[in-house]
Motif scaffolding. Sequence first.
Motif, PDB file in Angstrom:
ATOM      1  N   ALA A 218     -45.458 -19.905  67.829  1.00 13.12           N
ATOM      2  CA  ALA A 218     -46.617 -19.131  67.408  1.00 13.12           C
ATOM      3  C   ALA A 218     -46.701 -17.829  68.196  1.00 13.12           C
ATOM      4  N   ASP A 219     -47.636 -16.987  67.774  1.00  8.75           N
ATOM      5  CA  ASP A 219     -47.884 -15.719  68.450  1.00  8.75           C
ATOM      6  C   ASP A 219     -48.966 -15.843  69.512  1.00  8.75           C
ATOM      7  N   VAL A 220     -49.854 -16.814  69.335  1.00 10.75           N
ATOM      8  CA  VAL A 220     -50.981 -16.944  70.258  1.00 10.75           C
ATOM      9  C   VAL A 220     -51.442 -18.392  70.333  1.00 10.75           C
ATOM     10  N   ILE A 221     -51.904 -18.778  71.502  1.00  9.17           N
ATOM     11  CA  ILE A 221     -52.604 -20.051  71.699  1.00  9.17           C
ATOM     12  C   ILE A 221     -54.070 -19.707  71.892  1.00  9.17           C
ATOM     13  N   LEU A 222     -54.920 -20.185  71.013  1.00 12.22           N
ATOM     14  CA  LEU A 222     -56.349 -19.912  71.081  1.00 12.22           C
ATOM     15  C   LEU A 222     -57.067 -21.157  71.596  1.00 12.22           C
ATOM     16  N   ALA A 223     -57.549 -21.090  72.830  1.00 11.72           N
ATOM     17  CA  ALA A 223     -58.270 -22.212  73.427  1.00 11.72           C
ATOM     18  C   ALA A 223     -59.754 -22.077  73.096  1.00 11.72           C
ATOM     19  N   LEU A 224     -60.285 -23.066  72.400  1.00 14.62           N
ATOM     20  CA  LEU A 224     -61.679 -23.037  71.971  1.00 14.62           C
ATOM     21  C   LEU A 224     -62.567 -23.510  73.112  1.00 14.62           C
ATOM     22  N   GLY A 225     -63.420 -22.623  73.584  1.00 17.66           N
ATOM     23  CA  GLY A 225     -64.281 -22.928  74.715  1.00 17.66           C
ATOM     24  C   GLY A 225     -65.214 -24.099  74.440  1.00 17.66           C
ATOM     25  N   CYS A 226     -65.468 -24.884  75.478  1.00 18.95           N
ATOM     26  CA  CYS A 226     -66.349 -26.039  75.376  1.00 18.95           C
ATOM     27  C   CYS A 226     -66.654 -26.501  76.802  1.00 18.95           C
ATOM     28  N   HIS A 227     -67.266 -27.672  76.936  1.00 16.44           N
ATOM     29  CA  HIS A 227     -67.603 -28.178  78.266  1.00 16.44           C
ATOM     30  C   HIS A 227     -66.447 -28.922  78.925  1.00 16.44           C
ATOM     31  N   ASP A 228     -65.355 -29.116  78.213  1.00 16.90           N
ATOM     32  CA  ASP A 228     -64.242 -29.930  78.697  1.00 16.90           C
ATOM     33  C   ASP A 228     -63.073 -29.035  79.108  1.00 16.90           C
ATOM     34  N   THR A 229     -62.915 -28.820  80.410  1.00 15.60           N
ATOM     35  CA  THR A 229     -61.882 -27.898  80.886  1.00 15.60           C
ATOM     36  C   THR A 229     -60.471 -28.451  80.735  1.00 15.60           C
ATOM     37  N   ARG A 230     -60.350 -29.714  80.330  1.00 12.37           N
ATOM     38  CA  ARG A 230     -59.017 -30.247  80.051  1.00 12.37           C
ATOM     39  C   ARG A 230     -58.369 -29.505  78.890  1.00 12.37           C
ATOM     40  N   VAL A 231     -59.181 -28.906  78.036  1.00 13.67           N
ATOM     41  CA  VAL A 231     -58.642 -28.095  76.940  1.00 13.67           C
ATOM     42  C   VAL A 231     -57.933 -26.865  77.496  1.00 13.67           C
ATOM     43  N   ALA A 232     -58.516 -26.235  78.505  1.00 14.57           N
ATOM     44  CA  ALA A 232     -57.895 -25.063  79.126  1.00 14.57           C
ATOM     45  C   ALA A 232     -56.571 -25.446  79.786  1.00 14.57           C
ATOM     46  N   ALA A 233     -56.566 -26.566  80.482  1.00 11.55           N
ATOM     47  CA  ALA A 233     -55.322 -27.021  81.117  1.00 11.55           C
ATOM     48  C   ALA A 233     -54.252 -27.298  80.067  1.00 11.55           C
ATOM     49  N   HIS A 234     -54.670 -27.828  78.927  1.00  7.08           N
ATOM     50  CA  HIS A 234     -53.718 -28.102  77.855  1.00  7.08           C
ATOM     51  C   HIS A 234     -53.154 -26.800  77.281  1.00  7.08           C
ATOM     52  N   ALA A 235     -54.014 -25.793  77.129  1.00  8.95           N
ATOM     53  CA  ALA A 235     -53.536 -24.497  76.634  1.00  8.95           C
ATOM     54  C   ALA A 235     -52.484 -23.924  77.579  1.00  8.95           C
ATOM     55  N   ALA A 236     -52.716 -24.083  78.878  1.00  2.96           N
ATOM     56  CA  ALA A 236     -51.732 -23.610  79.854  1.00  2.96           C
ATOM     57  C   ALA A 236     -50.418 -24.369  79.714  1.00  2.96           C
ATOM     58  N   ARG A 237     -50.498 -25.663  79.486  1.00  3.07           N
ATOM     59  CA  ARG A 237     -49.279 -26.454  79.311  1.00  3.07           C
ATOM     60  C   ARG A 237     -48.496 -25.987  78.092  1.00  3.07           C
ATOM     61  N   LEU A 238     -49.211 -25.708  76.998  1.00  9.13           N
ATOM     62  CA  LEU A 238     -48.532 -25.209  75.801  1.00  9.13           C
ATOM     63  C   LEU A 238     -47.817 -23.887  76.085  1.00  9.13           C
ATOM     64  N   TRP A 239     -48.457 -23.037  76.876  1.00  5.35           N
ATOM     65  CA  TRP A 239     -47.826 -21.757  77.232  1.00  5.35           C
ATOM     66  C   TRP A 239     -46.558 -22.011  78.042  1.00  5.35           C
ATOM     67  N   HIS A 240     -46.635 -22.881  79.028  1.00  3.91           N
ATOM     68  CA  HIS A 240     -45.465 -23.174  79.858  1.00  3.91           C
ATOM     69  C   HIS A 240     -44.323 -23.782  79.034  1.00  3.91           C
ATOM     70  N   GLU A 241     -44.689 -24.505  77.979  1.00  3.49           N
ATOM     71  CA  GLU A 241     -43.661 -25.099  77.121  1.00  3.49           C
ATOM     72  C   GLU A 241     -43.057 -24.085  76.156  1.00  3.49           C
ATOM     73  N   GLY A 242     -43.606 -22.869  76.156  1.00  2.00           N
ATOM     74  CA  GLY A 242     -43.021 -21.797  75.369  1.00  2.00           C
ATOM     75  C   GLY A 242     -43.455 -21.716  73.923  1.00  2.00           C
ATOM     76  N   TRP A 243     -44.598 -22.323  73.590  1.00  2.00           N
ATOM     77  CA  TRP A 243     -45.028 -22.317  72.197  1.00  2.00           C
ATOM     78  C   TRP A 243     -45.555 -20.959  71.752  1.00  2.00           C
ATOM     79  N   ALA A 244     -46.073 -20.153  72.673  1.00  2.00           N
ATOM     80  CA  ALA A 244     -46.569 -18.814  72.343  1.00  2.00           C
ATOM     81  C   ALA A 244     -46.604 -17.994  73.627  1.00  2.00           C
TER      82      ALA A 244
END
Length: 218
Positions: free
Chosen positions: A25-51
């Motif tokens: 993909a061109d971008v990973i869009l992390a949808l803000g919420c009260h659960d910061t595990r979503v942010a950590a997951h977005a970072a993992r996707l970036w490290h895996e090279g998805w966007a």
Amino acid sequence: MDARARELARIIWDHLVLSGPLSQADVILALGCHDTRVAAHAARLWHEGWAPLVIVSGGRGKITSGWDETEARVFGRVVREHGVPEGALLLEETATNTGENITASRRLLEERGIAVERGILAAKPYMTRRALATAQRQWPGVGWSASAPELGFEAFGADERQFIELMVGDLQRMVVYAERGHQVPAPVPAAAWAAFEELARLGYDGHVIGRPVPPAGS
């Protein structure tokens, strides 16, 4: 927590959670919420090279209205702590709901001249289906997929009432928001809708919009 409520909540969970293959993909869009595990997951996707780019979107929502910082600032800090460099991160700090996560992020990227043909939505597991339906309506023409932290139903036991009420509200929004044109139609199975109705009657209605309405075509 009432065993019946958990049984019903699991039915809703099984419908709302999407899992499927991702594509580049061109971008990973992390949808803000009260659960910061979503942010950590977005970072993992970036490290895996998805966007090559992560955008975190969120002002203050229904759960985070009392935070000292915007969801985007909190998420941005988590993403940085997980090794995503400043040059690969954008913050969108105005969105107060899922639709605005999409439209405000689209506006920010367009202002910066960043073209998006494919995108990955990083969200809570039980938000993946609704996030995808929302993005497909609010930003058509982009090939969207959704991804969530690998968390099972049992991982959300810290505040079960809030967890169940949020899912009840999200299930209802799959119908109501499609009718209002905020997201593409996505049929809700009869069993999931019956679970929603029973949970609402049991008092898990903190995030229900007005009076429940039956899903179209059910």
